[in-house]
Design a protein around this motif. Structure first.
Motif, PDB file in Angstrom:
ATOM      1  N   VAL A 142       0.848  -1.192   0.000  1.00  0.00           N
ATOM      2  CA  VAL A 142       0.000   0.000   0.000  1.00  0.00           C
ATOM      3  C   VAL A 142       0.884   1.243   0.000  1.00  0.00           C
ATOM      4  O   VAL A 142       1.766   1.386   0.852  1.00  0.00           O
ATOM      5  CB  VAL A 142      -0.938   0.048   1.219  1.00  0.00           C
ATOM      6  N   ILE A 194      -7.590   6.098  -6.715  1.00  0.00           N
ATOM      7  CA  ILE A 194      -7.216   4.770  -6.222  1.00  0.00           C
ATOM      8  C   ILE A 194      -6.824   3.883  -7.394  1.00  0.00           C
ATOM      9  O   ILE A 194      -7.626   3.645  -8.305  1.00  0.00           O
ATOM     10  CB  ILE A 194      -8.379   4.110  -5.449  1.00  0.00           C
ATOM     11  N   THR A 195      -5.583   3.422  -7.384  1.00  0.00           N
ATOM     12  CA  THR A 195      -5.154   2.405  -8.344  1.00  0.00           C
ATOM     13  C   THR A 195      -5.039   1.084  -7.604  1.00  0.00           C
ATOM     14  O   THR A 195      -4.326   0.979  -6.606  1.00  0.00           O
ATOM     15  CB  THR A 195      -3.807   2.773  -8.980  1.00  0.00           C
ATOM     16  N   ARG A 196      -5.764   0.080  -8.093  1.00  0.00           N
ATOM     17  CA  ARG A 196      -5.709  -1.259  -7.500  1.00  0.00           C
ATOM     18  C   ARG A 196      -5.000  -2.195  -8.471  1.00  0.00           C
ATOM     19  O   ARG A 196      -5.382  -2.294  -9.635  1.00  0.00           O
ATOM     20  CB  ARG A 196      -7.109  -1.801  -7.215  1.00  0.00           C
ATOM     21  N   TYR A 253     -12.184  -2.488  -1.775  1.00  0.00           N
ATOM     22  CA  TYR A 253     -12.162  -1.375  -0.838  1.00  0.00           C
ATOM     23  C   TYR A 253     -13.577  -0.868  -0.609  1.00  0.00           C
ATOM     24  O   TYR A 253     -14.485  -1.109  -1.406  1.00  0.00           O
ATOM     25  CB  TYR A 253     -11.256  -0.250  -1.333  1.00  0.00           C
ATOM     26  N   LEU A 286      -9.123  -0.162   2.964  1.00  0.00           N
ATOM     27  CA  LEU A 286      -8.400  -0.891   1.926  1.00  0.00           C
ATOM     28  C   LEU A 286      -8.061  -2.278   2.437  1.00  0.00           C
ATOM     29  O   LEU A 286      -7.366  -2.420   3.447  1.00  0.00           O
ATOM     30  CB  LEU A 286      -7.110  -0.159   1.556  1.00  0.00           C
ATOM     31  N   THR A 295      -6.178  -5.802   1.381  1.00  0.00           N
ATOM     32  CA  THR A 295      -5.287  -6.385   0.379  1.00  0.00           C
ATOM     33  C   THR A 295      -5.618  -7.842   0.078  1.00  0.00           C
ATOM     34  O   THR A 295      -4.947  -8.468  -0.740  1.00  0.00           O
ATOM     35  CB  THR A 295      -3.813  -6.290   0.834  1.00  0.00           C
ATOM     36  N   SER A 301      -2.694  -4.821  -4.321  1.00  0.00           N
ATOM     37  CA  SER A 301      -1.838  -3.720  -3.898  1.00  0.00           C
ATOM     38  C   SER A 301      -2.511  -2.414  -4.310  1.00  0.00           C
ATOM     39  O   SER A 301      -3.250  -2.367  -5.288  1.00  0.00           O
ATOM     40  CB  SER A 301      -0.445  -3.823  -4.529  1.00  0.00           C
ATOM     41  N   TYR A 302      -2.236  -1.356  -3.547  1.00  0.00           N
ATOM     42  CA  TYR A 302      -2.908  -0.076  -3.775  1.00  0.00           C
ATOM     43  C   TYR A 302      -1.897   1.047  -3.939  1.00  0.00           C
ATOM     44  O   TYR A 302      -0.877   1.096  -3.243  1.00  0.00           O
ATOM     45  CB  TYR A 302      -3.810   0.294  -2.591  1.00  0.00           C
ATOM     46  N   VAL A 354      -2.602   5.087  -3.761  1.00  0.00           N
ATOM     47  CA  VAL A 354      -3.703   6.008  -3.455  1.00  0.00           C
ATOM     48  C   VAL A 354      -3.160   7.431  -3.366  1.00  0.00           C
ATOM     49  O   VAL A 354      -2.146   7.677  -2.701  1.00  0.00           O
ATOM     50  CB  VAL A 354      -4.386   5.627  -2.125  1.00  0.00           C
TER      51      VAL A 354
END
Length: 259
Positions: A52, A64-66, A79, A88, A90, A99-100, A102
């Protein structure tokens, strides 16, 4: 309110081991880009395996990129937003991790715990985080910080508030600590190195490792307890000083120097 602003990217691997960190049948990488219009004031971390990273920006919305690694199935959203809190996770099911990356509004607070993964927090308002296996990076945090790593290191830079940094197996490095607030750093197995730009009270411990503190010139009470190592300092012990520097090492050396 959630707005999908990016395309879903699906990369199918020829073998499950072709992707870094994708074992146990995980052979696909999916990337989602989302925007939350609700102003986020708190972020809570949880989950088993995943990294994260949280940075901050001037906008009130949160990007937010996941990055999802799975066995190819499209997982549910991992999320949640409730009020001003972004949670969030994982973990996204069997053979699935997230994985994030943000970007949140300035002043956001981050808390929570990961079992396995790295945490990087840059420019957030305050932090209280823990990771069982992984490293923690903290940079330009204005408020108080508590960070704990069981197996991993903590790297802190330009913290302004009070900080408590604890590792069981790993090193602690704190550079350009600016706030003049109390600092506590403890490593059971590893080294502690702190460079403090304003006079402050400091407690530094290393059961098996070295302690090195660089502090501004000034008046300090000095307390040291070295087991089998040496203690070196160029400071005078001022019994009436407000700021207290306490150093304890079990097996290693301790050094407190001024600039």
């Amino acid at each position: 309110m959630n707005v999908r602003v990016g395309a879903l990217i699906l990369v199918a691997a020829a073998a499950a081991t072709a992707l870094t960190g994708c074992g146990n049948g995980m052979g696909a990488k999916l990337t989602y880009n989302d925007t939350e219009k609700t102003k986020i004031t708190d972020i809570v971390l949880s989950g088993g395996s995943g990294d994260v990273t949280v940075t901050t920006g001037s906008a009130s919305e949160t990007h937010i990129t996941r990055i999802v690694r799975s066995d190819g199935r499209d997982p549910a959203k991992s999320y949640q937003v409730s009020g001003g809190t972004l949670s969030l996770d994982t973990t996204c099911g069997r053979n699935c991790s997230v994985s994030y990356e943000v970007e949140a509004p300035a002043g956001v607070k981050v808390g929570g715990e990961l079992h396995s993964g790295a945490i990087a927090l840059v420019g957030v308002g305050a932090a209280d985080v823990k990771v069982s296996s992984g490293d923690i990076r903290l940079e330009r945090i204005a408020g108080d910080v508590t960070a704990r790593a069981t197996s991993g290191s903590i790297d802190a830079h330009a913290l302004s508030g009070a900080a408590t940094l604890t590792v069981t197996s790993g090193n602690i490095e704190g550079l350009e600590l600016t706030g003049g607030k109390p600092l506590t750093a403890e490593a059971s197995s590893g080294d502690v190195e702190l460079h403090v730009l304003q006079p402050a009270s400091i407690s530094a411990r290393a059961s098996s490792g070295n302690v090195e503190l660089i502090v501004p010139k000034g008046d300090y009470q000095l307390k040291n307890d070295t087991g089998s190592g040496d203690f070196t300092t160029d400071l005078r012990n001022i019994a009436t000083a407000t700021n207290v520097i306490s150093v304890r090492v079990g097996s290693g050396d301790a050094k407190v120097m001024s600039f």
